[in-house]
Design a protein around this motif. Sequence first.
Motif, mmCIF file in Angstrom:
data_model
loop_
_atom_site.group_PDB
_atom_site.id
_atom_site.type_symbol
_atom_site.label_atom_id
_atom_site.label_comp_id
_atom_site.label_asym_id
_atom_site.label_seq_id
_atom_site.Cartn_x
_atom_site.Cartn_y
_atom_site.Cartn_z
ATOM 1 N N GLU A 319 -18.595 8.049 15.115
ATOM 2 C CA GLU A 319 -19.645 7.123 15.531
ATOM 3 C C GLU A 319 -19.591 6.931 17.045
ATOM 4 O OE1 GLU A 319 -21.217 2.573 14.568
ATOM 5 O OE2 GLU A 319 -19.548 3.462 13.439
ATOM 6 N N GLY A 320 -20.747 7.000 17.662
ATOM 7 C CA GLY A 320 -20.820 6.837 19.110
ATOM 8 C C GLY A 320 -20.604 8.108 19.892
ATOM 9 N N VAL A 321 -20.307 9.210 19.197
ATOM 10 C CA VAL A 321 -20.096 10.495 19.861
ATOM 11 C C VAL A 321 -21.297 11.391 19.585
ATOM 12 C CG1 VAL A 321 -18.655 12.564 20.010
ATOM 13 C CG2 VAL A 321 -17.598 10.319 19.670
ATOM 14 N N SER A 322 -21.875 11.965 20.624
ATOM 15 C CA SER A 322 -22.997 12.880 20.450
ATOM 16 C C SER A 322 -22.552 14.093 19.642
ATOM 17 C CB SER A 322 -23.513 13.338 21.822
ATOM 18 O OG SER A 322 -24.221 14.549 21.723
ATOM 19 N N PRO A 323 -23.383 14.554 18.676
ATOM 20 C CA PRO A 323 -23.009 15.768 17.935
ATOM 21 C C PRO A 323 -22.881 16.980 18.849
ATOM 22 C CG PRO A 323 -25.284 15.140 17.469
ATOM 23 C CD PRO A 323 -24.662 14.006 18.213
ATOM 24 N N PHE A 324 -23.638 16.989 19.936
ATOM 25 C CA PHE A 324 -23.524 18.095 20.886
ATOM 26 C C PHE A 324 -22.165 18.061 21.585
ATOM 27 C CE2 PHE A 324 -28.041 17.228 20.413
ATOM 28 C CZ PHE A 324 -28.532 18.497 20.149
ATOM 29 N N ASP A 325 -21.737 16.872 21.977
ATOM 30 C CA ASP A 325 -20.415 16.746 22.596
ATOM 31 C C ASP A 325 -19.320 17.114 21.610
ATOM 32 O OD1 ASP A 325 -21.575 15.929 24.951
ATOM 33 O OD2 ASP A 325 -21.261 13.791 24.596
ATOM 34 N N ALA A 326 -19.501 16.716 20.344
ATOM 35 C CA ALA A 326 -18.504 17.045 19.328
ATOM 36 C C ALA A 326 -18.398 18.556 19.142
ATOM 37 C CB ALA A 326 -18.860 16.363 18.010
ATOM 38 N N CYS A 327 -19.543 19.236 19.121
ATOM 39 C CA CYS A 327 -19.540 20.696 18.997
ATOM 40 C C CYS A 327 -18.833 21.339 20.184
ATOM 41 C CB CYS A 327 -20.972 21.220 18.904
ATOM 42 S SG CYS A 327 -21.643 21.232 17.243
ATOM 43 N N CYS A 328 -19.175 20.892 21.379
ATOM 44 C CA CYS A 328 -18.574 21.478 22.577
ATOM 45 C C CYS A 328 -17.071 21.210 22.623
ATOM 46 C CB CYS A 328 -19.259 20.945 23.831
ATOM 47 S SG CYS A 328 -20.928 21.593 24.071
ATOM 48 N N ALA A 329 -16.632 20.054 22.105
ATOM 49 C CA ALA A 329 -15.197 19.771 22.062
ATOM 50 C C ALA A 329 -14.488 20.744 21.130
ATOM 51 C CB ALA A 329 -14.966 18.329 21.614
ATOM 52 N N LEU A 330 -15.122 21.089 20.002
ATOM 53 C CA LEU A 330 -14.542 22.087 19.106
ATOM 54 C C LEU A 330 -14.372 23.421 19.818
ATOM 55 C CD1 LEU A 330 -16.508 21.446 15.777
ATOM 56 C CD2 LEU A 330 -14.096 20.976 16.192
ATOM 57 N N ALA A 331 -15.402 23.801 20.584
ATOM 58 C CA ALA A 331 -15.338 25.066 21.318
ATOM 59 C C ALA A 331 -14.271 25.016 22.393
ATOM 60 C CB ALA A 331 -16.696 25.378 21.934
ATOM 61 N N GLY A 332 -14.145 23.876 23.067
ATOM 62 C CA GLY A 332 -13.181 23.750 24.146
ATOM 63 C C GLY A 332 -11.745 23.824 23.678
ATOM 64 N N ALA A 333 -11.511 23.548 22.385
ATOM 65 C CA ALA A 333 -10.149 23.597 21.843
ATOM 66 C C ALA A 333 -9.710 25.016 21.491
ATOM 67 C CB ALA A 333 -10.062 22.712 20.602
ATOM 68 N N ILE A 334 -10.629 25.973 21.576
ATOM 69 C CA ILE A 334 -10.321 27.360 21.222
ATOM 70 C C ILE A 334 -9.780 28.105 22.433
ATOM 71 C CG2 ILE A 334 -11.268 29.543 20.389
ATOM 72 C CD1 ILE A 334 -11.123 27.292 18.278
ATOM 73 N N GLU A 335 -8.632 28.737 22.279
ATOM 74 C CA GLU A 335 -8.071 29.595 23.320
ATOM 75 C C GLU A 335 -8.739 30.962 23.221
ATOM 76 O OE1 GLU A 335 -5.687 30.232 26.616
ATOM 77 O OE2 GLU A 335 -5.819 28.382 25.426
#
Length: 508
Positions: A319-335
Amino acid sequence: MGEYLLGLDAGNTVLKAVIFDRAGNEIAAASEEGHSRMPSPGHVERGLDELWANARQVIRACIEKAGIPPEEIAAIGCAGHGNGLYALDRDGAPLIGIQSLDTRAAGLVDEWREAGVGDRTYPIARQRPWPSQTPTLLAWLKRHRPELFNRIGTVFFSKDFVVNRLTGRRVSEVSDMSGAGLLDLAARRYDKALLEAYGLGDCMDLLPPLIESADIAGTITEEVARQTGLAAGTPVVGGLFDVVASALGSGVSRTGSASIIAGTWSINQVVIDGPDLDGPVFMSSTFDRTRYMAMENSATSAANLEWLVREFFEGEHAEGVSPFDACCALAGAIEPAADDPLYHPYLYGAQQDGHARAGFYGIAGWHTKGHLVRALLEGVAFGHRQHIETIRKAGAVFNEAVLSGGGSRSLIWPQIFADVLGVPVTVARSRETGALGAAIAAGTGVGLFTDFGAGAAAMVRTERHYRPDVSLEAHYTRRYALHQDIAEAMAPLWRRLTAVPPAAAGAA
C-alpha cells in the motif's frame, strides 16, 4: 502581463494541465486518463467528445488547485501526440480520432513499399510512409471508409483539436505537420506533389492554415471561459508536437543536444541546423525557423511496462507504493547474467513493420518475475539503442542525452539506459516536460522569452545524472546483438502469425 503559463499535454493515454510560474516551478497540475477503443485488431481510436470533456475538467481542476486568478495566466500552450489522425467534419463537429498506436494501415504500407512511394515522399518530407502516419491513415480511410472520408472537413492532430475547442480556430503548426510527413521540410509548407505521392492530391483543402509553433492561434472564447474557469481573451499559441515539447521541457534546444523520451513511444531526437543529414532517419520535424529535430521513433517504449503492470501486477504491491516502482525494484534486485531472458518491445508493432509482435525469449525455470521485468526494461532500452545508432549513422553527433517521459521517473531504468546506450544520461527536474515545453512556447508567443532557447534556460532545471557502468559494456553489446538477431529471425514468422487466413478474409 500575468505571472503564470498554462501547459496542456494531450498524450495517447492521459491529458494533463500544468500551471507554471516564469521560473518553471509547477504551481498546480491535474490529469485525466482517456479511454481507447479497439473496434478491430490494429485499430486504436478515442472519442473526441471525451477528449474535450477531459480537457475542460483538467483545466478547471488545475486553476482551482493553483488558487490564482485566471487573469494571471499570460498564455496557454498545448502539446499533443503526433501522427494518428484527428478529423472534424465540414461543419466543424468532431468526426474521428485515430491514435498513433494504430496499425490498421500496415498492409497499405507494404503495398506502398513495393511501389516505391517512399522514394517519392522522402526527398520532400524526409519521411517514408509508416502505419500510424497521418497521410497513410488518411489514404486508408479514403480506400476503406469512403463514406467517412467524404465527410472530413479538417485533418489535424490531438493538440490541434484541443486548441480548436479552446479558440474556435482550425489551425495546425509546423512541428506536428512536419513530423507527420505532410510538409516540404526545407520550404516548411504544404506541397501538392507530396500529397499526390500519398494518393491524396485532392486533399489539400483538408489541411488547415499553417502557423509557427509560438504564433497566437486564437484566444479563449467566452463560452470556454465559463466551462473551464479560464479568462476570456487569454492567448493560445499553436503549440508543439509532444516529442518536441518534451525535448524543450527537458532543456534540449541547442544544436547537437539529444533528447530521449521513454513514453508510450520510443523517441530519440537530436537538434540539427538544417533539414538534411548524411543518411536517412525515420522523420524530421521543424520547431523554429532555423532548427530541426532528426528523429528515430517507434511505439516500443514505456507502453510495454504499462501493459505488464496492468495485466500482471495490479494489486501486487505494498500500500502506498506505485506498481511501476514495485516492478522496477524487482528488476533492480537482479544481478545481470549472460543467460538472462530477452524481450522484444513490439506490442504495437515495430517502426517499419506493423506485423512485429512482442515476446520473451530464453526463459528458464530458475528465472523470476524480476528477471522478466528486467528483460522488459532492457528490451525497451535496446529499441532506443537501435534508433540512436541509426541517427548516428546518418551523421548526427552527440555525447550525452536527456531522458524524459514516464521511464525517467524510475530510479533504476535511467541507469539501464545509460549502460545500454553507452552515454551519460540526465533527468530533468520537471516530470511534466511536455506541458513545460508547451508553456515555453506560450511564453515565447507572448514575448516573455526571446526564443525557445531562452525559455528553456529560464524554466528548466536538471535533477539526476547517470554515467554508464563500463564493466557492463561487453555484457550489453552481446545482449543487444542477440536481441537484433532474434528480431531478424522472427520477422517472417510475425508475418505468418498476423496474416489473415483466406477463409477469414472471405468471411469478412
